[in-house]
Design a protein around this motif. Structure first.
Motif, PDB file in Angstrom:
ATOM      1  N   GLY A 215       0.787  -1.225   0.000  1.00  0.00           N
ATOM      2  CA  GLY A 215       0.000   0.000   0.000  1.00  0.00           C
ATOM      3  C   GLY A 215       0.816   1.270   0.000  1.00  0.00           C
ATOM      4  N   MET A 216       2.119   1.160   0.197  1.00  0.00           N
ATOM      5  CA  MET A 216       2.998   2.327   0.153  1.00  0.00           C
ATOM      6  C   MET A 216       3.728   2.366  -1.191  1.00  0.00           C
ATOM      7  N   THR A 217       4.727   3.247  -1.317  1.00  0.00           N
ATOM      8  CA  THR A 217       5.509   3.348  -2.545  1.00  0.00           C
ATOM      9  C   THR A 217       6.972   3.555  -2.184  1.00  0.00           C
ATOM     10  N   GLY A 218       7.841   3.463  -3.182  1.00  0.00           N
ATOM     11  CA  GLY A 218       9.254   3.709  -2.943  1.00  0.00           C
ATOM     12  C   GLY A 218       9.513   5.124  -2.470  1.00  0.00           C
ATOM     13  N   ASP A 219       8.739   6.057  -2.972  1.00  0.00           N
ATOM     14  CA  ASP A 219       8.952   7.461  -2.630  1.00  0.00           C
ATOM     15  C   ASP A 219       8.400   7.818  -1.255  1.00  0.00           C
ATOM     16  N   SER A 220       7.408   7.046  -0.767  1.00  0.00           N
ATOM     17  CA  SER A 220       6.734   7.404   0.477  1.00  0.00           C
ATOM     18  C   SER A 220       7.219   6.606   1.682  1.00  0.00           C
ATOM     19  N   GLU A 221       8.121   5.665   1.477  1.00  0.00           N
ATOM     20  CA  GLU A 221       8.609   4.870   2.598  1.00  0.00           C
ATOM     21  C   GLU A 221      10.129   4.798   2.567  1.00  0.00           C
ATOM     22  N   TYR A 222      10.728   4.552   3.741  1.00  0.00           N
ATOM     23  CA  TYR A 222      12.183   4.475   3.910  1.00  0.00           C
ATOM     24  C   TYR A 222      12.868   5.823   3.647  1.00  0.00           C
ATOM     25  N   GLU A 223      12.167   6.908   3.867  1.00  0.00           N
ATOM     26  CA  GLU A 223      12.768   8.221   3.614  1.00  0.00           C
ATOM     27  C   GLU A 223      13.956   8.491   4.534  1.00  0.00           C
ATOM     28  N   GLU A 224      13.787   8.215   5.839  1.00  0.00           N
ATOM     29  CA  GLU A 224      14.880   8.461   6.785  1.00  0.00           C
ATOM     30  C   GLU A 224      16.086   7.598   6.468  1.00  0.00           C
ATOM     31  N   GLN A 225      15.832   6.320   6.166  1.00  0.00           N
ATOM     32  CA  GLN A 225      16.930   5.403   5.880  1.00  0.00           C
ATOM     33  C   GLN A 225      17.639   5.772   4.579  1.00  0.00           C
ATOM     34  N   SER A 226      16.880   6.241   3.612  1.00  0.00           N
ATOM     35  CA  SER A 226      17.477   6.626   2.335  1.00  0.00           C
ATOM     36  C   SER A 226      18.460   7.782   2.517  1.00  0.00           C
ATOM     37  N   SER A 227      18.038   8.803   3.242  1.00  0.00           N
ATOM     38  CA  SER A 227      18.919   9.947   3.488  1.00  0.00           C
ATOM     39  C   SER A 227      20.146   9.538   4.286  1.00  0.00           C
ATOM     40  N   TYR A 228      19.935   8.730   5.311  1.00  0.00           N
ATOM     41  CA  TYR A 228      21.024   8.276   6.179  1.00  0.00           C
ATOM     42  C   TYR A 228      22.067   7.506   5.371  1.00  0.00           C
ATOM     43  N   LEU A 229      21.624   6.568   4.548  1.00  0.00           N
ATOM     44  CA  LEU A 229      22.550   5.730   3.791  1.00  0.00           C
ATOM     45  C   LEU A 229      23.218   6.505   2.651  1.00  0.00           C
ATOM     46  N   ALA A 230      22.459   7.390   2.004  1.00  0.00           N
ATOM     47  CA  ALA A 230      23.038   8.182   0.913  1.00  0.00           C
ATOM     48  C   ALA A 230      24.165   9.063   1.427  1.00  0.00           C
ATOM     49  N   GLU A 231      23.999   9.611   2.633  1.00  0.00           N
ATOM     50  CA  GLU A 231      25.038  10.459   3.222  1.00  0.00           C
ATOM     51  C   GLU A 231      26.304   9.671   3.555  1.00  0.00           C
ATOM     52  N   ARG A 232      26.182   8.357   3.631  1.00  0.00           N
ATOM     53  CA  ARG A 232      27.317   7.514   4.008  1.00  0.00           C
ATOM     54  C   ARG A 232      27.883   6.718   2.835  1.00  0.00           C
ATOM     55  N   GLY A 233      27.596   7.171   1.638  1.00  0.00           N
ATOM     56  CA  GLY A 233      28.241   6.600   0.465  1.00  0.00           C
ATOM     57  C   GLY A 233      27.530   5.439  -0.184  1.00  0.00           C
ATOM     58  N   TYR A 234      26.201   5.416  -0.096  1.00  0.00           N
ATOM     59  CA  TYR A 234      25.430   4.356  -0.737  1.00  0.00           C
ATOM     60  C   TYR A 234      24.518   4.938  -1.816  1.00  0.00           C
ATOM     61  N   ARG A 235      24.319   4.148  -2.850  1.00  0.00           N
ATOM     62  CA  ARG A 235      23.334   4.473  -3.875  1.00  0.00           C
ATOM     63  C   ARG A 235      22.035   3.778  -3.475  1.00  0.00           C
ATOM     64  N   VAL A 236      21.060   4.543  -3.052  1.00  0.00           N
ATOM     65  CA  VAL A 236      19.829   3.985  -2.512  1.00  0.00           C
ATOM     66  C   VAL A 236      18.741   3.985  -3.586  1.00  0.00           C
ATOM     67  N   ILE A 237      18.225   2.797  -3.887  1.00  0.00           N
ATOM     68  CA  ILE A 237      17.173   2.639  -4.891  1.00  0.00           C
ATOM     69  C   ILE A 237      15.903   2.192  -4.199  1.00  0.00           C
ATOM     70  N   ARG A 238      14.826   2.951  -4.406  1.00  0.00           N
ATOM     71  CA  ARG A 238      13.542   2.618  -3.794  1.00  0.00           C
ATOM     72  C   ARG A 238      12.497   2.434  -4.899  1.00  0.00           C
ATOM     73  N   PRO A 239      12.240   1.195  -5.296  1.00  0.00           N
ATOM     74  CA  PRO A 239      11.260   0.955  -6.366  1.00  0.00           C
ATOM     75  C   PRO A 239       9.820   1.032  -5.860  1.00  0.00           C
ATOM     76  N   ASP A 240       8.921   1.351  -6.770  1.00  0.00           N
ATOM     77  CA  ASP A 240       7.494   1.101  -6.558  1.00  0.00           C
ATOM     78  C   ASP A 240       7.252  -0.339  -7.006  1.00  0.00           C
ATOM     79  N   LEU A 241       6.865  -1.223  -6.103  1.00  0.00           N
ATOM     80  CA  LEU A 241       6.553  -2.583  -6.506  1.00  0.00           C
ATOM     81  C   LEU A 241       5.328  -2.578  -7.417  1.00  0.00           C
TER      82      LEU A 241
END
Length: 236
Positions: free
Chosen positions: A21-47
């Protein structure tokens, strides 16, 4: 099918898979920012059936695993870490199992390899929850905007059929060689019991039970979840 994705950061790829019921853009926002700042390429798909990924959602998990393969290869990723919660957690495990050559590690939350004694009761509660959502005009408006051309009501209803959840396939963690990490909350007894069963099936896996967290542990304990998943990935 190539899934619509939201991306952030550069470096080692990690794919984060949202709940139903969620989407890639609407979930894991905090984790995405946290990991991107630490050198990761974060991909969040819409299933599939969610957000901007339009497609049939029968045989949901089998199709989703193939979608993830096509999407990862389309993005030029040779290997990635994958993490997911709820249906995203199921997809993470099944993707890692079917395509271990593409997956460095798999992290999952809010899933189970067994129905549990209260399965029928939980199914009824979930159906009642969906019916409440369908009647709420404001929530319906938000979800309609979120899922654009997808029929989100039919999607959620499909999750509640008796043959939707691939319990037997999730028991395949017993034979997985890919490093796996189970992060569960302590507030739902059936999920704590599921975590123990996963650990019994695969003793080599890492397991953490987070305090004051329910089904969506990454929302209930976002900072702790982010710290744990980054530590797990870094130590592999």
């Amino acid at each position: 099918m190539i899934l619509h994705t939201t991306e952030e950061g550069q470096g080692t790829a990690i794919v984060l898979l949202h709940s139903g019921g969620m989407t890639g853009d609407s979930e894991y926002e905090e984790q995405s920012s946290y990991l991107a700042e630490r050198g990761y390429r974060v991909i969040r798909p819409d299933l599939r059936g969610h957000g901007k990924s339009v497609g049939p959602f029968d045989q949901f998990f089998n199709r989703t695993v193939e979608d993830l393969k096509e999407t990862v290869l389309h993005l030029g990723i040779e290997k990635c870490h994958v993490a997911g919660v709820s249906i995203g957690g199921v997809a993470a495990v099944l993707f890692a199992k079917r395509y271990p050559e593409l997956v460095v590690s798999a992290t999952f939350s809010g899933i189970s390899p067994t129905m549990g004694e209260d399965y029928s009761e939980r199914l009824q509660e979930e159906q009642a929850h969906y019916e409440t959502l369908f009647k709420d005009e404001e929530i319906s408006r938000i979800l309609t905007e979120l899922h654009t051309d997808n029929d989100w009501k039919a999607l959620l209803t499909s999750f509640n059929t008796s043959d939707f959840y691939p319990y037997e396939q999730l028991k395949s963690v017993a034979s997985m060689e890919t490093p796996i990490f189970c992060i569960m909350g302590d507030e739902l007894l059936h999920e704590v019991e599921a975590a123990a069963e996963f650990k019994r099936l695969q003793p080599a896996m890492q397991l953490v039970i987070l305090p004051s967290a329910g089904h969506l542990v990454h929302r209930d304990q976002p900072e702790l979840y982010s710290l744990l998943i980054e530590k797990f990935i870094r130590e592999i």
